[in-house]
Design an enzyme around this catalytic site. Sequence first.
Site, PDB file in Angstrom:
ATOM      1  N   LYS A 144      10.433   9.122   3.182  1.00 35.89           N
ATOM      2  CA  LYS A 144       9.935  10.477   2.905  1.00 35.89           C
ATOM      3  C   LYS A 144      10.782  11.519   3.631  1.00 35.89           C
ATOM      4  O   LYS A 144      11.092  12.583   3.079  1.00 35.89           O
ATOM      5  CB  LYS A 144       8.457  10.581   3.302  1.00 35.89           C
ATOM      6  CG  LYS A 144       7.562   9.692   2.430  1.00 35.89           C
ATOM      7  CD  LYS A 144       6.165   9.468   3.009  1.00 35.89           C
ATOM      8  CE  LYS A 144       5.505   8.295   2.296  1.00 35.89           C
ATOM      9  NZ  LYS A 144       4.313   7.795   3.012  1.00 35.89           N
ATOM     10  N   HIS A 148       3.450  -7.952   3.738  1.00 37.40           N
ATOM     11  CA  HIS A 148       3.826  -6.688   4.383  1.00 37.40           C
ATOM     12  C   HIS A 148       4.023  -6.821   5.888  1.00 37.40           C
ATOM     13  O   HIS A 148       4.177  -5.805   6.569  1.00 37.40           O
ATOM     14  CB  HIS A 148       2.758  -5.620   4.156  1.00 37.40           C
ATOM     15  CG  HIS A 148       2.586  -5.227   2.731  1.00 37.40           C
ATOM     16  ND1 HIS A 148       3.258  -4.168   2.156  1.00 37.40           N
ATOM     17  CD2 HIS A 148       1.822  -5.754   1.756  1.00 37.40           C
ATOM     18  CE1 HIS A 148       2.904  -4.055   0.886  1.00 37.40           C
ATOM     19  NE2 HIS A 148       2.026  -5.009   0.614  1.00 37.40           N
ATOM     20  N   THR A 155       7.892   3.374   5.193  1.00 36.08           N
ATOM     21  CA  THR A 155       8.011   4.239   4.016  1.00 36.08           C
ATOM     22  C   THR A 155       8.092   5.700   4.444  1.00 36.08           C
ATOM     23  O   THR A 155       8.635   6.527   3.715  1.00 36.08           O
ATOM     24  CB  THR A 155       6.825   4.041   3.053  1.00 36.08           C
ATOM     25  OG1 THR A 155       5.611   4.006   3.812  1.00 36.08           O
ATOM     26  CG2 THR A 155       6.965   2.742   2.277  1.00 36.08           C
ATOM     27  N   ARG A 159       1.299   5.066  12.055  1.00 37.41           N
ATOM     28  CA  ARG A 159       0.245   4.417  12.829  1.00 37.41           C
ATOM     29  C   ARG A 159       0.771   4.008  14.197  1.00 37.41           C
ATOM     30  O   ARG A 159       1.973   3.767  14.368  1.00 37.41           O
ATOM     31  CB  ARG A 159      -0.275   3.183  12.083  1.00 37.41           C
ATOM     32  CG  ARG A 159      -1.286   3.503  11.016  1.00 37.41           C
ATOM     33  CD  ARG A 159      -2.488   4.243  11.541  1.00 37.41           C
ATOM     34  NE  ARG A 159      -3.364   3.370  12.312  1.00 37.41           N
ATOM     35  CZ  ARG A 159      -4.449   2.796  11.829  1.00 37.41           C
ATOM     36  NH1 ARG A 159      -4.831   3.014  10.584  1.00 37.41           N
ATOM     37  NH2 ARG A 159      -5.182   2.017  12.585  1.00 37.41           N
ATOM     38  N   LYS A 215       6.087  -0.410  16.851  1.00 35.34           N
ATOM     39  CA  LYS A 215       6.684   0.822  16.322  1.00 35.34           C
ATOM     40  C   LYS A 215       7.284   1.675  17.438  1.00 35.34           C
ATOM     41  O   LYS A 215       8.036   2.608  17.189  1.00 35.34           O
ATOM     42  CB  LYS A 215       5.641   1.629  15.541  1.00 35.34           C
ATOM     43  CG  LYS A 215       5.189   0.949  14.250  1.00 35.34           C
ATOM     44  CD  LYS A 215       4.137   1.790  13.526  1.00 35.34           C
ATOM     45  CE  LYS A 215       3.479   1.070  12.353  1.00 35.34           C
ATOM     46  NZ  LYS A 215       4.315   1.048  11.145  1.00 35.34           N
TER      47      LYS A 215
HETATM   48  C1  26Q Z   1      -6.430  -7.379   7.867  1.00 37.12           C
HETATM   49  C2  26Q Z   1      -7.585  -8.102   8.127  1.00 37.12           C
HETATM   50  C3  26Q Z   1      -8.748  -7.460   8.502  1.00 37.12           C
HETATM   51  C4  26Q Z   1      -8.767  -6.091   8.602  1.00 37.12           C
HETATM   52  C5  26Q Z   1      -7.619  -5.362   8.346  1.00 37.12           C
HETATM   53  C6  26Q Z   1      -6.449  -6.001   7.981  1.00 37.12           C
HETATM   54  C7  26Q Z   1      -5.227  -5.213   7.688  1.00 37.12           C
HETATM   55  C8  26Q Z   1      -5.317  -3.956   7.115  1.00 37.12           C
HETATM   56  C9  26Q Z   1      -4.184  -3.217   6.850  1.00 37.12           C
HETATM   57  C10 26Q Z   1      -3.974  -5.720   7.983  1.00 37.12           C
HETATM   58  C11 26Q Z   1      -2.841  -4.977   7.702  1.00 37.12           C
HETATM   59  C12 26Q Z   1      -2.933  -3.709   7.129  1.00 37.12           C
HETATM   60  C13 26Q Z   1      -1.779  -2.853   6.819  1.00 37.12           C
HETATM   61  C14 26Q Z   1      -0.516  -3.214   6.946  1.00 37.12           C
HETATM   62  C15 26Q Z   1       0.564  -2.275   6.655  1.00 37.12           C
HETATM   63  O1  26Q Z   1       0.327  -1.099   6.416  1.00 37.12           O
HETATM   64  N1  26Q Z   1       1.816  -2.732   6.638  1.00 37.12           N
HETATM   65  C16 26Q Z   1       2.925  -1.865   6.336  1.00 37.12           C
HETATM   66  O2  26Q Z   1       3.175  -1.936   4.953  1.00 37.12           O
HETATM   67  C17 26Q Z   1       4.142  -0.985   4.550  1.00 37.12           C
HETATM   68  C18 26Q Z   1       4.271  -1.055   3.048  1.00 37.12           C
HETATM   69  O3  26Q Z   1       4.922  -2.215   2.663  1.00 37.12           O
HETATM   70  C19 26Q Z   1       5.470  -1.246   5.246  1.00 37.12           C
HETATM   71  O4  26Q Z   1       6.348  -0.205   4.917  1.00 37.12           O
HETATM   72  C20 26Q Z   1       5.289  -1.298   6.755  1.00 37.12           C
HETATM   73  O5  26Q Z   1       6.497  -1.689   7.371  1.00 37.12           O
HETATM   74  C21 26Q Z   1       4.175  -2.256   7.109  1.00 37.12           C
HETATM   75  O6  26Q Z   1       3.903  -2.211   8.503  1.00 37.12           O
END
Ligand code: 26Q
Length: 766
Positions: A628, A329, A624, A517, A522
Amino acid sequence: MQYENTIRNILKNEYRKTVQNADVTALYNAVAKAALYRVQNDWDQCRLKQSKKRRACYLSAEFLIGRLIYSNLLHLGLLDETAEYLAGAGRDIREFEQIEDAALGNGGLGRLAACFLDAAAQQGKPLTGYGIRYKYGLFRQAIENGAQQEFPDDWQRFGDPFAVRRPELRYQIPFKDGVIYAVAYDLPVIPYGNAGCINTLRLFEAESDHPFDFALFNAGKYAAAVRGGENAARLHYCLYPNDAHKAGRLLRLRQEYFFTSAAIQDMLRAFEQHIGADLVKFCDYFAVQLNDTHPVLAILELIYRLTQRGMDFETAAHIAKKTFRYTNHTVLPEALEQWDAGLFKSALPHLYKIADRLNKQMVQSLFDMGIDKDRINRMQILRDGRVHMANLAVYMSEKVNGVARLHTEILKERVLADWNATDPHRIVNCTNGVTQRRWLRLCNPGLSALITEKIGDGWITDFRKFEALAPYAADSDFQNRFIACRQQNKQALCDWLRRQYGIELSADAAICVQAKRLHEYKRQLLGALGALYLYFGVKDGSITLPCPVTTLFAAKAAPGYIAAKEIIRLIHHVANIIEQDAQVSRQLRVVFVPNYNVSAAEKLIPAADLSEQLSTAGFEASGTGNMKFMLNGTPTLGTYDGANIEIVQAAGEENNYIFGMRADEVQAASGHYEPKKIYQTDERIKRAVDPLQQEFSELFAELLQQDRYFVLADLNGYVQKKLQALEDYANHPAAYAEKCIQNMAAAGRFSADRTILEYCADIWQI
Ligand code: 26Q
């Protein structure tokens, strides 16, 4: 009738209340439980039917499911009935807006998981979600003096009536320093109408092996006696609130192991209990999707469990390879999970051994393929004292996917280029989607009714039906009714903002929304500087706005992400500058909406005239939120990035507002980009940036010296395109409505139902 009786009985027996005098908590629990009783049988039957068949499991550290009461009632066909029933008793179904969201996720990745569950159930595809039942979800955001404050999110305050505790599904998680138990809580995933199947989201809570130490207790040390239990409980206490920056903390690693081990044990239990075939057949029955690298330990755990049952290592590794698939992602290097090898080894020695052995196996086989040393080195799972989770995931997955076309290309060409060269068929694209049930039918009932009146209600469960709206795009009656719906939604948003936050907003302004976020890539900063740019232009008369304009920002910053928090402060600062200018503020406003979450999105999105998707090209994997807005008939003001590109290709460039550098231009410019030159040579940009110099010196310095995300390079293009959109909106309302409707008509491709069918066909073989 039966349903209403159940509600009354629950209130009477469990709360000694009536519908008239129950508090919200009691009423909510009674209604939810009555709805749950309705599905209990079907749920059991679906589970039974699936138990002997091939299925997919979605492993994710996050499921951002939001508020379930309205969507579950809608899907069961009970929403209107419940509203009427409550109204008859002098209650209002909107009282449930007080119920907290289940914010068991940060943003896109977590919400995507929730949309996928919904879509799979709707399509009748067996998909089980596995994750953590965090006691506290993503923090609640409040704003004080323009700055973000975080508060714990006790989302179960009103109960969690849809969850069913499964005490018999309790697994030992073997940490080096002692065993912890994982106990399952099941949530039903209910399809809309009488279609599909009721699937399960299975979330685990941590429990102690020995919650109570009697030796200590008898010695009178009561506090110490319960400490073991408390420590166990901490495992599921909170969601890590950062969604890109590495946490690298031991607790996070333990969380990841906790839920993935429980999930693997649950699958093995189901296999042995219901299928009972030879374990080499495991991969014929289970396709396991890894939602980013967060659940990648599941690979090692499956090998561990298979070898524990007597399988040899090579066979176990082979079975694992045929079981797992991995979704990436992000392309941000700082977000790729790596663990310190020492920390990993001391916390999970039994898994470290397996990782080490896999690494050796991999190096050998790459060497045998004739691959050069440097490349092999870059692909290693264990390298430079770190465990590289993405390398482990790619090596051990049958398929790896990106989440939008551009993102998948970037994975193939840059981030995972070594892997792609080794096996060009492994990396595939599967563009994200969103569920039209929550993101149109539920959150925009007015527009939904209009659509249904014209094309029937098939679109709710069949994304291909959206096309049938295209002939109405040029229909002036439909356009006018679309505009009326939008106006109602804008008014509803204004009312909600006044009730909730005391924010006064006019529904007569054009409403532009950037909600997501907070991240530098972004570019909320671009939105804020754009507002200052407009402000100075309006003030000196060089810019005339065609109508009053309100730009709404909504975003949570990771608590430790300083630059992101500064940008929130800046947005408030910009809002104040404009607000204090009585002349301009009649034309232009900036408003920050606190505590963005799923429920806020359900208010903001249907009310937006313009969807702002401003990420630096090449950085947003998909997005995403953009989908929407499109689904609700809102044109995109955005860059050629992520799924924006596909949105524009589907809906027509002429129906959206694209600006800025392209991904290849960004790539080419890296290294010799000089933002200071732009600042020095463009007076309009200079005066938009200068207000940062005093109070936001770090943002200011970053913009002039590096500007890693090309904000200044895109500022003019952004403002010009925004002005063009506003001009179309204000002076050509019919033509603008036509664009809106064309977007809706093309939104079918961005339904999660389409995405899930692709996963089933191309990735899961289901
Ligand atoms: C990793 C290690 C330790 C703690 C937290 C994390 C962590 C948590 C959440 C790393 C990344 C995330 C979330 C990432 C995310 O939301 N990415 C988004 O995913 C969407 C669905 O595919 C995409 O539409 C977005 O472009 C992308 O930014």
